[in-house]
Design an enzyme around this catalytic site. Structure first.
Site, PDB file in Angstrom:
ATOM      1  N   CYS A 130     140.322 -36.298  70.264  1.00  0.00           N
ATOM      2  CA  CYS A 130     139.345 -37.291  70.713  1.00  0.00           C
ATOM      3  C   CYS A 130     140.051 -38.634  70.799  1.00  0.00           C
ATOM      4  O   CYS A 130     140.813 -38.998  69.899  1.00  0.00           O
ATOM      5  CB  CYS A 130     138.195 -37.353  69.706  1.00  0.00           C
ATOM      6  SG  CYS A 130     136.956 -38.613  70.096  1.00  0.00           S
ATOM      7  N   HIS A 172     131.608 -31.797  73.752  1.00  0.00           N
ATOM      8  CA  HIS A 172     132.261 -32.880  73.007  1.00  0.00           C
ATOM      9  C   HIS A 172     131.646 -34.233  73.394  1.00  0.00           C
ATOM     10  O   HIS A 172     131.307 -35.034  72.519  1.00  0.00           O
ATOM     11  CB  HIS A 172     133.768 -32.842  73.311  1.00  0.00           C
ATOM     12  CG  HIS A 172     134.579 -33.902  72.642  1.00  0.00           C
ATOM     13  ND1 HIS A 172     135.603 -33.611  71.764  1.00  0.00           N
ATOM     14  CD2 HIS A 172     134.545 -35.255  72.744  1.00  0.00           C
ATOM     15  CE1 HIS A 172     136.133 -34.761  71.332  1.00  0.00           C
ATOM     16  NE2 HIS A 172     135.518 -35.766  71.925  1.00  0.00           N
ATOM     17  N   GLU A 173     131.511 -34.470  74.698  1.00  0.00           N
ATOM     18  CA  GLU A 173     131.014 -35.775  75.148  1.00  0.00           C
ATOM     19  C   GLU A 173     129.521 -35.951  74.847  1.00  0.00           C
ATOM     20  O   GLU A 173     129.082 -37.035  74.463  1.00  0.00           O
ATOM     21  CB  GLU A 173     131.279 -35.974  76.647  1.00  0.00           C
ATOM     22  CG  GLU A 173     132.754 -35.947  77.032  1.00  0.00           C
ATOM     23  CD  GLU A 173     133.638 -36.866  76.206  1.00  0.00           C
ATOM     24  OE1 GLU A 173     133.153 -37.929  75.755  1.00  0.00           O
ATOM     25  OE2 GLU A 173     134.804 -36.511  75.990  1.00  0.00           O
ATOM     26  N   HIS A 176     128.974 -36.912  71.281  1.00  0.00           N
ATOM     27  CA  HIS A 176     129.227 -38.332  71.009  1.00  0.00           C
ATOM     28  C   HIS A 176     127.932 -39.144  71.074  1.00  0.00           C
ATOM     29  O   HIS A 176     127.766 -40.124  70.342  1.00  0.00           O
ATOM     30  CB  HIS A 176     130.173 -38.915  72.065  1.00  0.00           C
ATOM     31  CG  HIS A 176     131.631 -38.886  71.683  1.00  0.00           C
ATOM     32  ND1 HIS A 176     132.122 -39.568  70.595  1.00  0.00           N
ATOM     33  CD2 HIS A 176     132.694 -38.288  72.264  1.00  0.00           C
ATOM     34  CE1 HIS A 176     133.441 -39.381  70.523  1.00  0.00           C
ATOM     35  NE2 HIS A 176     133.818 -38.605  71.528  1.00  0.00           N
TER      36      HIS A 176
HETATM   37 ZN    ZN Z   1     135.724 -37.838  71.818  1.00  0.00          ZN
END
Ligand code: ZN
Length: 215
Positions: A130, A172-173, A176
């Site tokens: 990341c 993953h995004e 966030h």
């Molecule tokens: Zn990330």
């Protein structure tokens, strides 16, 4: 999901933060873990920005992502607690790695207010990193296929399926935007500095790392 102890950001905070970052005229620094903006629930996009400012923000995020370089960037990573992320994966990588990771090119995409649901029960485990956890890599087991619901830049409601590496980037995004970092989901015994990862574990699959690091 609201988390106790996590500051909630207001619409006016988001609008002001966007105005400042667009006025700066440079690529923003990518915020590192430990900053509370990465742990907050991001604000839903409900038209707080003008179309021109939203387009400019998306462009800035894309240029920041590509300069890093990375395959995704969520707005909180540049200090904007808004449910917006950009994705693009057009890098050329060795065929063997692409096959092992089910990694296919992903054309540029901006997603607002994304939510994902797993499709089936299959999961895949690979190393990932990341831009906000600079210098580290760890294995994360993720859904192999997902269905993503999101709003497009021009307000359309979209539903799209992703699998393999594309599904990994999307998860993953999207994570966030609710204050979740990949390290929260990682197999922590796999945690490697990028230097150690490149020396020992940068293989198409994680079988050597599983043996070497006992996870
Ligand atoms: Zn990330």
């Amino acid at each position: 999901m609201t988390r106790i102890g996590t500051a909630a950001f207001s619409d006016s905070y988001v609008v002001e933060a966007v105005a400042q970052i667009l006025a700066a005229g440079t690529l923003p620094d990518i915020i590192q873990c430990g900053n509370p903006v990465l742990r907050a629930q991001a604000v839903e996009y409900t038209g707080q920005l003008s179309d021109a400012d939203l387009a400019e923000l998306i462009s800035l995020m894309r240029r920041t992502m590509l300069a890093a370089p990375g395959v995704g960037l969520a707005a909180p990573q540049i200090g904007i607690p808004l449910q917006l992320a950009v994705l693009e994966d057009l890098y050329e990588i060795p065929q063997e790695s692409a096959v092992a990771r089910n990694r296919e090119h992903l054309e540029f995409l901006a997603i607002l207010n994304p939510r994902y649901m797993p499709l089936g029960s299959q999961r895949e485990a690979h190393y990932e990193g990341c831009l906000s956890v600079s210098g580290w890599q760890a294995v994360v087991e993720r859904h192999a296929s997902i269905e993503l619901t999101y709003d497009g830049e021009f307000g359309s409601r979209e539903v799209r399926k992703f699998s393999g590496w594309q599904a990994r980037i999307v998860q993953h995004e999207t994570d966030h935007l609710e204050g979740t970092l990949y390290v929260d989901k990682a197999l922590m015994r796999s945690l490697s500095s990028t230097g150690e990862y490149l020396t020992h574990w940068a293989h198409p699959d994680i079988s050597a790392a599983r043996i070497g690091l006992n996870f």
